[in-house]
Scaffold this motif. Structure first.
Motif, PDB file in Angstrom:
ATOM      1  N   ARG A 203       0.875  -1.229  -0.136  1.00  0.00           N
ATOM      2  CA  ARG A 203       0.171  -0.060  -0.011  1.00  0.00           C
ATOM      3  C   ARG A 203       0.944   1.432   0.208  1.00  0.00           C
ATOM      4  NH1 ARG A 203       0.040  -1.365   5.657  1.00  0.00           N
ATOM      5  NH2 ARG A 203       0.535   0.266   6.818  1.00  0.00           N
ATOM      6  N   LEU A 204       0.292   2.422  -0.208  1.00  0.00           N
ATOM      7  CA  LEU A 204       0.946   3.693   0.006  1.00  0.00           C
ATOM      8  C   LEU A 204       0.762   4.215   1.289  1.00  0.00           C
ATOM      9  CD1 LEU A 204       0.092   5.440  -3.409  1.00  0.00           C
ATOM     10  CD2 LEU A 204       2.478   4.442  -2.891  1.00  0.00           C
ATOM     11  N   LEU A 205       2.083   4.659   1.799  1.00  0.00           N
ATOM     12  CA  LEU A 205       1.854   5.194   3.313  1.00  0.00           C
ATOM     13  C   LEU A 205       1.533   6.830   3.117  1.00  0.00           C
ATOM     14  CD1 LEU A 205       4.984   3.465   4.651  1.00  0.00           C
ATOM     15  CD2 LEU A 205       2.676   2.816   5.237  1.00  0.00           C
ATOM     16  N   GLU A 206       2.383   7.254   2.231  1.00  0.00           N
ATOM     17  CA  GLU A 206       2.083   8.555   1.756  1.00  0.00           C
ATOM     18  C   GLU A 206       2.221   8.654   0.341  1.00  0.00           C
ATOM     19  OE1 GLU A 206       4.471  11.283   4.073  1.00  0.00           O
ATOM     20  OE2 GLU A 206       3.754  10.368   5.961  1.00  0.00           O
ATOM     21  N   PRO A 207       1.767   9.788  -0.326  1.00  0.00           N
ATOM     22  CA  PRO A 207       2.228  10.029  -1.490  1.00  0.00           C
ATOM     23  C   PRO A 207       3.829   9.877  -1.830  1.00  0.00           C
ATOM     24  CG  PRO A 207       0.565  11.580  -1.003  1.00  0.00           C
ATOM     25  CD  PRO A 207       0.888  10.862   0.225  1.00  0.00           C
ATOM     26  N   GLY A 208       4.111   8.951  -2.607  1.00  0.00           N
ATOM     27  CA  GLY A 208       5.336   8.770  -3.089  1.00  0.00           C
ATOM     28  C   GLY A 208       6.316   7.943  -2.182  1.00  0.00           C
ATOM     29  N   TYR A 209       5.609   7.370  -1.115  1.00  0.00           N
ATOM     30  CA  TYR A 209       6.044   6.372  -0.193  1.00  0.00           C
ATOM     31  C   TYR A 209       5.444   5.165  -0.014  1.00  0.00           C
ATOM     32  CZ  TYR A 209       9.257  10.365   1.301  1.00  0.00           C
ATOM     33  OH  TYR A 209      10.177  11.328   1.312  1.00  0.00           O
ATOM     34  N   GLY A 210       6.156   4.152  -0.352  1.00  0.00           N
ATOM     35  CA  GLY A 210       5.507   2.842  -0.542  1.00  0.00           C
ATOM     36  C   GLY A 210       5.619   1.810   0.528  1.00  0.00           C
ATOM     37  N   TYR A 211       4.881   0.968   0.839  1.00  0.00           N
ATOM     38  CA  TYR A 211       4.812  -0.146   1.856  1.00  0.00           C
ATOM     39  C   TYR A 211       4.803  -1.408   1.443  1.00  0.00           C
ATOM     40  CZ  TYR A 211       3.768  -2.929   5.902  1.00  0.00           C
ATOM     41  OH  TYR A 211       3.826  -4.218   6.583  1.00  0.00           O
ATOM     42  N   LEU A 212       5.670  -2.392   1.411  1.00  0.00           N
ATOM     43  CA  LEU A 212       5.416  -3.700   0.790  1.00  0.00           C
ATOM     44  C   LEU A 212       6.066  -4.793   1.886  1.00  0.00           C
ATOM     45  CD1 LEU A 212       6.193  -5.003  -2.532  1.00  0.00           C
ATOM     46  CD2 LEU A 212       7.176  -6.327  -1.094  1.00  0.00           C
ATOM     47  N   ARG A 239       9.472   7.711  -4.112  1.00  0.00           N
ATOM     48  CA  ARG A 239      10.368   8.383  -3.721  1.00  0.00           C
ATOM     49  C   ARG A 239      11.388   7.330  -2.656  1.00  0.00           C
ATOM     50  NH1 ARG A 239       9.023  13.841  -1.013  1.00  0.00           N
ATOM     51  NH2 ARG A 239      10.904  14.137  -1.130  1.00  0.00           N
ATOM     52  N   GLY A 240      10.555   6.391  -2.032  1.00  0.00           N
ATOM     53  CA  GLY A 240      11.267   5.385  -1.156  1.00  0.00           C
ATOM     54  C   GLY A 240      10.288   4.228  -0.671  1.00  0.00           C
ATOM     55  N   LEU A 241      10.873   3.207  -0.273  1.00  0.00           N
ATOM     56  CA  LEU A 241      10.037   1.927  -0.036  1.00  0.00           C
ATOM     57  C   LEU A 241      10.446   1.572   1.291  1.00  0.00           C
ATOM     58  CD1 LEU A 241       7.813  -0.248  -1.036  1.00  0.00           C
ATOM     59  CD2 LEU A 241      10.101  -1.474  -1.809  1.00  0.00           C
ATOM     60  N   VAL A 242       9.297   1.203   2.032  1.00  0.00           N
ATOM     61  CA  VAL A 242       9.593   0.283   3.325  1.00  0.00           C
ATOM     62  C   VAL A 242       9.312  -1.065   3.172  1.00  0.00           C
ATOM     63  CG1 VAL A 242       8.806  -0.219   5.764  1.00  0.00           C
ATOM     64  CG2 VAL A 242       8.940   1.981   5.074  1.00  0.00           C
ATOM     65  N   LEU A 243      10.203  -2.198   3.299  1.00  0.00           N
ATOM     66  CA  LEU A 243      10.128  -3.383   2.810  1.00  0.00           C
ATOM     67  C   LEU A 243      10.078  -3.990   4.083  1.00  0.00           C
ATOM     68  CD1 LEU A 243      10.199  -5.879   1.060  1.00  0.00           C
ATOM     69  CD2 LEU A 243      12.650  -5.750   1.038  1.00  0.00           C
ATOM     70  N   ARG A 290      14.155  -2.309 -10.221  1.00  0.00           N
ATOM     71  CA  ARG A 290      12.882  -1.897 -10.533  1.00  0.00           C
ATOM     72  C   ARG A 290      12.177  -0.647  -9.746  1.00  0.00           C
ATOM     73  NH1 ARG A 290       8.552  -4.711 -12.899  1.00  0.00           N
ATOM     74  NH2 ARG A 290      10.278  -6.403 -13.244  1.00  0.00           N
ATOM     75  N   LEU A 291      13.157   0.034  -8.686  1.00  0.00           N
ATOM     76  CA  LEU A 291      13.020   0.991  -8.124  1.00  0.00           C
ATOM     77  C   LEU A 291      13.771   2.348  -8.597  1.00  0.00           C
ATOM     78  CD1 LEU A 291      12.229   0.191  -4.324  1.00  0.00           C
ATOM     79  CD2 LEU A 291      10.562   0.866  -6.167  1.00  0.00           C
ATOM     80  N   ALA A 292      14.500   2.040  -9.672  1.00  0.00           N
ATOM     81  CA  ALA A 292      15.599   3.101 -10.031  1.00  0.00           C
ATOM     82  C   ALA A 292      16.276   3.729  -9.043  1.00  0.00           C
ATOM     83  CB  ALA A 292      14.634   4.010 -10.793  1.00  0.00           C
ATOM     84  N   GLY A 293      16.629   3.143  -8.084  1.00  0.00           N
ATOM     85  CA  GLY A 293      17.384   3.617  -6.884  1.00  0.00           C
ATOM     86  C   GLY A 293      16.807   4.440  -5.800  1.00  0.00           C
ATOM     87  N   ALA A 294      15.498   4.448  -5.742  1.00  0.00           N
ATOM     88  CA  ALA A 294      14.991   4.791  -4.752  1.00  0.00           C
ATOM     89  C   ALA A 294      15.433   4.271  -3.230  1.00  0.00           C
ATOM     90  CB  ALA A 294      13.381   4.941  -5.027  1.00  0.00           C
ATOM     91  N   PRO A 295      15.465   4.948  -2.296  1.00  0.00           N
ATOM     92  CA  PRO A 295      16.020   4.508  -1.153  1.00  0.00           C
ATOM     93  C   PRO A 295      14.732   3.465  -0.432  1.00  0.00           C
ATOM     94  CG  PRO A 295      16.179   6.883  -1.173  1.00  0.00           C
ATOM     95  CD  PRO A 295      15.366   6.367  -2.138  1.00  0.00           C
ATOM     96  N   VAL A 296      15.513   2.422   0.105  1.00  0.00           N
ATOM     97  CA  VAL A 296      14.563   1.126   0.885  1.00  0.00           C
ATOM     98  C   VAL A 296      15.165   0.969   2.179  1.00  0.00           C
ATOM     99  CG1 VAL A 296      14.476  -1.093   0.657  1.00  0.00           C
ATOM    100  CG2 VAL A 296      14.586   0.097  -1.497  1.00  0.00           C
ATOM    101  N   MET A 297      13.993   0.961   3.137  1.00  0.00           N
ATOM    102  CA  MET A 297      14.211   0.667   4.616  1.00  0.00           C
ATOM    103  C   MET A 297      13.657  -0.527   4.803  1.00  0.00           C
ATOM    104  SD  MET A 297      15.588   2.167   7.164  1.00  0.00           S
ATOM    105  CE  MET A 297      15.710   3.619   6.740  1.00  0.00           C
ATOM    106  N   VAL A 298      14.670  -1.493   5.256  1.00  0.00           N
ATOM    107  CA  VAL A 298      14.082  -2.957   5.389  1.00  0.00           C
ATOM    108  C   VAL A 298      13.823  -3.226   6.991  1.00  0.00           C
ATOM    109  CG1 VAL A 298      14.575  -5.442   5.255  1.00  0.00           C
ATOM    110  CG2 VAL A 298      15.475  -3.933   3.390  1.00  0.00           C
ATOM    111  N   LEU A 299      12.559  -3.658   7.115  1.00  0.00           N
ATOM    112  CA  LEU A 299      12.127  -3.866   8.586  1.00  0.00           C
ATOM    113  C   LEU A 299      12.157  -5.167   8.847  1.00  0.00           C
ATOM    114  CD1 LEU A 299      10.974  -2.384  11.020  1.00  0.00           C
ATOM    115  CD2 LEU A 299       8.493  -2.542   9.864  1.00  0.00           C
ATOM    116  N   VAL A 300      12.790  -5.356   9.931  1.00  0.00           N
ATOM    117  CA  VAL A 300      13.234  -6.702  10.487  1.00  0.00           C
ATOM    118  C   VAL A 300      12.831  -6.927  11.938  1.00  0.00           C
ATOM    119  CG1 VAL A 300      14.709  -7.383   8.521  1.00  0.00           C
ATOM    120  CG2 VAL A 300      15.512  -6.487  10.982  1.00  0.00           C
ATOM    121  N   ASP A 301      12.788  -8.271  12.643  1.00  0.00           N
ATOM    122  CA  ASP A 301      12.680  -8.352  14.003  1.00  0.00           C
ATOM    123  C   ASP A 301      13.215  -9.804  14.199  1.00  0.00           C
ATOM    124  OD1 ASP A 301      10.499 -10.038  13.197  1.00  0.00           O
ATOM    125  OD2 ASP A 301       9.045  -9.297  14.455  1.00  0.00           O
ATOM    126  N   ALA A 302      12.850 -10.400  15.471  1.00  0.00           N
ATOM    127  CA  ALA A 302      13.377 -11.625  16.047  1.00  0.00           C
ATOM    128  C   ALA A 302      12.724 -12.882  15.296  1.00  0.00           C
ATOM    129  CB  ALA A 302      13.236 -11.783  17.273  1.00  0.00           C
TER     130      ALA A 302
END
Length: 440
Positions: A203-212, A239-243, A290-302
Motif C-alpha cells: 500500500r502507499l503510506l503517503e504520496p511517493g512512499y510505498g510499503y510492501l 521516492r522510497g520504500l519500506v520493505l 525496479r525502483l530506479a535507485g529509490a531508497p529502501v528501508m528493510v524492517l526486521v525483527d526476531a
C-alpha cells in the motif's frame, strides 16, 4: 531477470523447500570412498562402523524381546532413523512420504491447517516461529515464541507432533500454549481452514512512499513482488520504500534471491559453502533496479529468519538499503531435501550461507542499523531466548560467542512501520540533490 546459479540442486532455507535431484557429482561423491586419493578424505563417506552396527542390532533385539509391549520392526527402524538426525541440528529431519508432501506443498502457499510456522523441540513441544498473516493462528492471537504443549488436551507425540494441526477445513482444534510472561498455560480454540497465503501485500503510506510486506518466500513471491512494485508506481516513481520482513520465517532461497535481484543492479546476493563442492554456490545480481535507485528501508525483527535474512543482508551489504528493527533470528544454514528410493526424504543441513561481505549470520543474526524496541502495553511476551542461538543442538556460528549478545524482540503493530517511514524520509532528504544556483 536472470542470475548465475552454480549449484546443481535447489537449496531451501526455512520452512519450505524445493526438491533436490541426484546429480552425476553426487553419484561420484558416493564412490570416492574407494579412491586412493588422500585428498578425497574430507568428501568421502566414512566406512560403515561395524562395531556400532552390532551394538545397534543388540539394542534392537533387546527392545524386540523384552519391551513391555510388542513393537513393530518398522516403527523401531523409523525411530532409529529419526534419532540418527535428531542430534545433528534442529533443521535436519527425516520425512516419510506424507511428511514430504506436506512439507513441499507449503512452497505453493496452499494447504489445510491453522497457518503457523513451527519447530519441534527435543521435549516434543512445538515452538512457534511465526503465525502467518491473515490465518486462524494469527487471528487467534498466537505469537512468535509461544510454545504448544498439547493439542486437544493430549500431549504431543514425538513422531508426528505437527500432524494433528492439519485437518478438514471447518473442523475445530484447541491448543494449549505456554507464553513467557503469562503465569499459567492457557487454551486457544481455532477453526482449521484452507490456507491460501498471499505472500506479498502493499500500500502507499503517503504520496511517493510505498510499503510492501513479504510474509514468506514462496514459488510466486518474486512475480508478485514485481506486480506490487509496478502497482505502487502506477501514479509515478516512488521516492522510497519500506520493505517489511518482520516475522518472515523464510522459505525458498530462490525467491529471496529473485527479489534481491529486482532491487540490485550488480553485486553478489548470497553465497553458500559446505563440506563438499556441490554445496557451494554464488548468486549474482543482474542489471535492472525496479525502483530506479529509490531508497529502501528493510524492517526486521526476531522472527525474521533464513531467506528473509538473506534478503536483508544482500541489500545492506550492497549499500542498497538500511535495516531497521530488531536483531534477526540467526538461521544461516542451508537445508537440502534428498529423496530416497522408497519415496521418503531426508532434509539435511548441507551448508552455511554468507552475505555479500562474506559474513555468516548463523546463530548471530543481523543487527539493524537502527534498533527498535517494543514499548508499553503493545509489547509481546518477553522472548529473551527467541533465537537460533538458543535452540538445543543448533549449528554453531562463526560469531556466536560475540560479547554482549542479546536476542532480538518481536515487533508487532504499526509503530515500527511509522519509525521505518521516518528513517526513510531522512534518507530521502539526504539523498536529494541540492539545487544549484542558476545563472543566465
Amino acid at each position: 531477470m536472470s542470475f548465475r546459479l552454480s549449484l546443481a540442486i535447489l537449496l531451501a532455507l526455512g520452512g519450505t523447500s524445493a526438491w533436490a535431484q541426484q546429480t552425476p557429482e553426487q553419484e561420484q561423491a558416493r564412490e570416492v570412498g574407494s579412491s586412493d586419493d588422500p585428498d578425497a578424505a574430507e568428501t568421502a563417506p566414512a566406512k560403515v562402523p561395524l562395531e556400532e552396527i552390532r551394538r545397534y542390532v543388540a539394542v534392537f533385539n533387546a527392545v524386540k524381546d523384552a519391551y513391555v509391549e510388542p513393537v513393530q520392526d518398522k516403527d523401531l527402524m523409523q525411530s532409529a532413523i529419526r534419532g540418527l538426525l535428531l542430534d545433528l541440528d534442529p533443521h535436519s529431519t527425516y520425512f516419510d512420504k506424507d511428511d514430504a508432501a506436506a512439507f513441499d506443498e507449503q512452497s505453493t502457499g496452499a494447504y489445510d491447517g491453522i497457518g503457523v510456522e513451527l519447530l519441534q523441540q527435543p521435549d516434543n513441544t512445538l515452538r512457534v516461529i511465526s503465525p502467518i498473516d491473515d490465518t486462524p493462528a494469527a487471528k487467534a492471537g498466537i505469537k512468535a515464541g509461544d510454545v504448544i504443549t498439547a493439542i486437544d488436551g493430549k500431549p504431543i507425540s514425538g513422531k508426528d507432533g505437527m500432524e494433528p494441526l492439519r485437518g478438514e477445513p471447518g473442523s475445530s482444534i484447541t491448543l494449549t500454549l505456554v507464553r513467557e510472561g503469562t503465569p499459567k498455560p492457557f487454551d486457544v480454540s481455532l477453526t482449521r481452514q484452507t490456507i491460501r497465503i498471499a505472500s506479498v501485500r502493499s500500500r502507499l503510506l503517503e504520496p511517493g512512499y510505498g510499503y510492501l510486506r513479504i510474509s514468506a518466500f514462496q514459488t510466486d513471491t518474486a512475480a508478485d513482488f514485481q506486480k506490487h512494485i509496478d502497482r505502487l508506481q502506477a501514479g509515478g516513481k516512488l521516492r522510497g520504500l519500506v520493505l517489511d520482513l518482520r516475522s518472515n520465517p523464510g522459505g525458498l532461497l530462490l525467491a529471496a534471491v529473485q527479489v534481491a535481484d529486482e532491487l540490485l543492479d550488480k553485486g553478489t546476493i548470497v553465497s553458500t559453502r559446505g563440506r563438499i563442492s556441490i554445496s557451494d554456490s554464488k548468486f549474482e545480481a543482474t542489471p535492472g533496479d525496479r525502483l530506479a535507485g529509490a531508497p529502501v528501508m528493510v524492517l526486521v525483527d526476531a522472527g525474521s529468519a533464513s531467506a528473509a535474512e538473506v534478503l536483508a543482508g544482500a541489500l545492506r551489504d550492497n549499500q542498497r538499503a538500511r535495516v531497521i528493527g530488531s536483531r534477526t533470528f540467526g538461521k544461516g544454514s542451508v537445508q537440502t531435501v534428498l529423496p530416497l528410493d522408497n519415496g521418503d526424504s531426508v532434509k539435511l543441513t548441507t551448508a552455511r550461507y554468507y552475505t555479500p561481505s562474506g559474513r555468516s549470520i548463523q546463530a548471530s543474526g543481523i543487527v539493524p542499523d537502527v534498533v527498535l524496541h517494543p514499548d508499553g502495553e503493545d509489547q509481546p511476551a518477553s522472548l529473551a531466548d527467541y533465537s537460533e542461538a538458543k535452540l538445543p543442538g543448533h549449528l554453531r556460528g562463526d560469531e556466536e560467542d560475540q560479547e554482549g549478545y542479546v536476542a532480538g524482540d518481536v515487533l508487532d503493530g504499526d509503530k515500527p512501520i511509522d519509525a521505518a517511514l521516518a528513517e526513510l524520509k531522512k534518507k530521502v532528504a539526504v539523498s536529494a540533490p541540492t539545487p544549484g544556483r542558476q545563472t543566465r
